[in-house]
Design a protein around this motif. Sequence first.
Motif, short mmCIF file in Angstrom:
data_model
loop_
_atom_site.label_atom_id
_atom_site.label_comp_id
_atom_site.label_asym_id
_atom_site.label_seq_id
_atom_site.Cartn_x
_atom_site.Cartn_y
_atom_site.Cartn_z
N ASP A 256 0.98 -0.59 -0.04
CA ASP A 256 0.04 0.11 -0.34
C ASP A 256 0.98 1.63 0.00
N ILE A 257 2.30 1.03 1.08
CA ILE A 257 2.88 2.54 0.45
C ILE A 257 2.74 2.57 -0.76
N ALA A 258 3.55 1.70 -1.63
CA ALA A 258 4.10 2.06 -3.04
C ALA A 258 3.14 2.43 -3.94
N SER A 259 2.05 1.48 -3.38
CA SER A 259 0.66 2.17 -4.05
C SER A 259 0.43 3.45 -3.86
N ASN A 260 0.05 3.85 -3.06
CA ASN A 260 0.09 5.40 -2.47
C ASN A 260 0.98 6.80 -3.10
N LEU A 261 2.34 6.28 -3.17
CA LEU A 261 3.74 6.67 -3.50
C LEU A 261 3.17 7.08 -4.70
N VAL A 270 8.92 3.31 -7.53
CA VAL A 270 9.01 3.28 -5.62
C VAL A 270 10.15 2.01 -5.18
N GLU A 271 10.70 2.50 -3.94
CA GLU A 271 11.30 1.14 -3.55
C GLU A 271 11.25 1.35 -1.94
N ILE A 272 11.55 -0.02 -1.57
CA ILE A 272 10.75 0.13 -0.15
C ILE A 272 12.74 -1.16 0.80
N GLY A 273 13.20 -0.18 1.55
CA GLY A 273 14.23 -0.59 2.18
C GLY A 273 15.61 -0.35 1.49
N VAL A 319 10.72 3.31 5.65
CA VAL A 319 11.95 3.26 4.31
C VAL A 319 11.72 3.47 3.47
N ALA A 320 10.78 4.18 2.85
CA ALA A 320 11.04 4.32 0.99
C ALA A 320 11.03 5.31 0.42
N ARG A 321 11.75 5.18 -0.91
CA ARG A 321 11.93 5.93 -1.86
C ARG A 321 11.09 6.14 -3.16
N MET A 367 1.61 10.63 2.31
CA MET A 367 0.90 9.45 2.22
C MET A 367 1.61 8.37 2.66
N LEU A 368 2.53 8.69 3.26
CA LEU A 368 3.60 7.70 4.02
C LEU A 368 2.26 7.59 5.10
N ALA A 369 2.14 9.40 6.04
CA ALA A 369 1.48 8.50 6.70
C ALA A 369 0.13 8.91 6.99
N CYS A 370 -0.46 8.77 5.34
CA CYS A 370 -2.20 7.75 5.97
C CYS A 370 -2.22 6.59 5.27
N THR A 371 -1.20 5.68 4.74
CA THR A 371 -1.05 4.56 4.97
C THR A 371 -0.96 4.80 6.29
N ILE A 372 0.33 4.37 6.76
CA ILE A 372 0.39 4.02 8.18
C ILE A 372 -0.49 4.49 8.77
N ALA A 373 -0.50 5.07 9.09
CA ALA A 373 -2.31 5.45 9.81
C ALA A 373 -4.36 4.73 9.45
N ASP A 374 -3.56 4.90 8.88
CA ASP A 374 -5.03 3.43 8.10
C ASP A 374 -4.69 2.12 8.48
N HIS A 375 -3.03 1.68 8.14
CA HIS A 375 -2.93 0.35 8.75
C HIS A 375 -2.94 0.39 10.36
N TYR A 376 -2.46 1.23 10.36
CA TYR A 376 -2.65 0.77 12.46
C TYR A 376 -5.01 1.03 12.89
#
Length: 387
Positions: A256-261, A270-273, A319-321, A367-376
């Motif tokens: 979801d992070i990749a999708s939203n970014l 998009v890449e993670i780590g 961590v995402a880029r 977008m990262l904050a929104c994704t984490i809030a949703d999963h939380y």
Amino acid sequence: MVFKSGMEAIPVLLSLNIPVAVMSHNTFGHLFRVTTWGESHGPALGCVVDGCPPGLRFTLAEIQAWLDKRKPGQSRFVTQRREDDLVKVLSGVMLDGDGETMISTGTPISMLIENTDQRSKDYSEIAKRYRPGHADYTYDVKYGIRDYRGGGRSSARETAARVAAGAIARKVVPGLVVRGALVQIGKHRIDRANWDWTEVNNNPFFSPDPAIVPVWEDYLDGIRKAGSSIGAVVEVIAEGVPAGIGAPIYGKLDQDIASNLMSINAVKGVEIGNGFAAAEISGEENADEMRIGPGGEPVFLSNSAGGILGGISTGQPVVARFAIKPTSSILTERRSIDSDGNEVDVRTKGRHDPCVGIRAVPIGEAMLACTIADHYLRDRGQTGRLK
């Protein structure tokens, strides 16, 4: 049976009692849901945040501070469109006794940002011409109509509303800190040994490396004076993410992070780590070894995974880029066609970012904050672990 496509097919399907879902795709998230609305040259734009828990406390100034990071016209390296981006909260809150603190009621929070510096006449010459690299052609093919005034919904102006939503999302997860930085412009990368978060707000690039700032200044001055543009890479990091949020297979946090970014305008990767760098190293180098900490808690010795394993957070920083392509609106003439089928040359006037990646930093954070809030909230509903 004659098969039809698009809107023409809906009456046929309904007559056959086949369920039809028509989606506008202006909403993201599951429990923390954000819908944005508005266009670049319309009277206003905004968002509706639904699913926000009741009892969250925040001020208008806190939301405005994030929008101020993104707003245009703050340096010679971004578009000179002058927008104050003043946000108004229209619903979903009640004022505390101090008259400033807002408390979420659990109902939809609607926010509005007025457009005040549109120059639609700048785009009159390309009313029928498709700008190479832009969404002009694809929007016209899909909808049969396009808003040529700054791109309409395809304009990065829409992202102001996402930044406002991200300000609310930061309040959902206790202790969450989301920060971003520009780590590359063109071929010029920061020196990670110089990384200093305190420097990010001390320069117009959101750079954590003060040594790269004069290099980027000279480089972008040349790009800007030539009427051209260049791409960039943004890194966003979320700290304070509790372990265990996310889900296997089709509900992965990194998915979801990749999708939203990727939904951010001009993002092409998009890449993670470790991301694509993981393809160049061994399993020994990539694996994040573990030990037991002083208090008996698990401790990771590295963070190659970017804080996510199997789609579930580890408790380490996430961590995402993401890579931003060069702004497509440039002064150099490019070959194209128009909506009448003629071959034309297009030179885009108006006010544009020579490097749109600069102002993408606060957007990526949001977008990262929104994704984490949703999963939380999704984890809290499923397992009850989180309060």
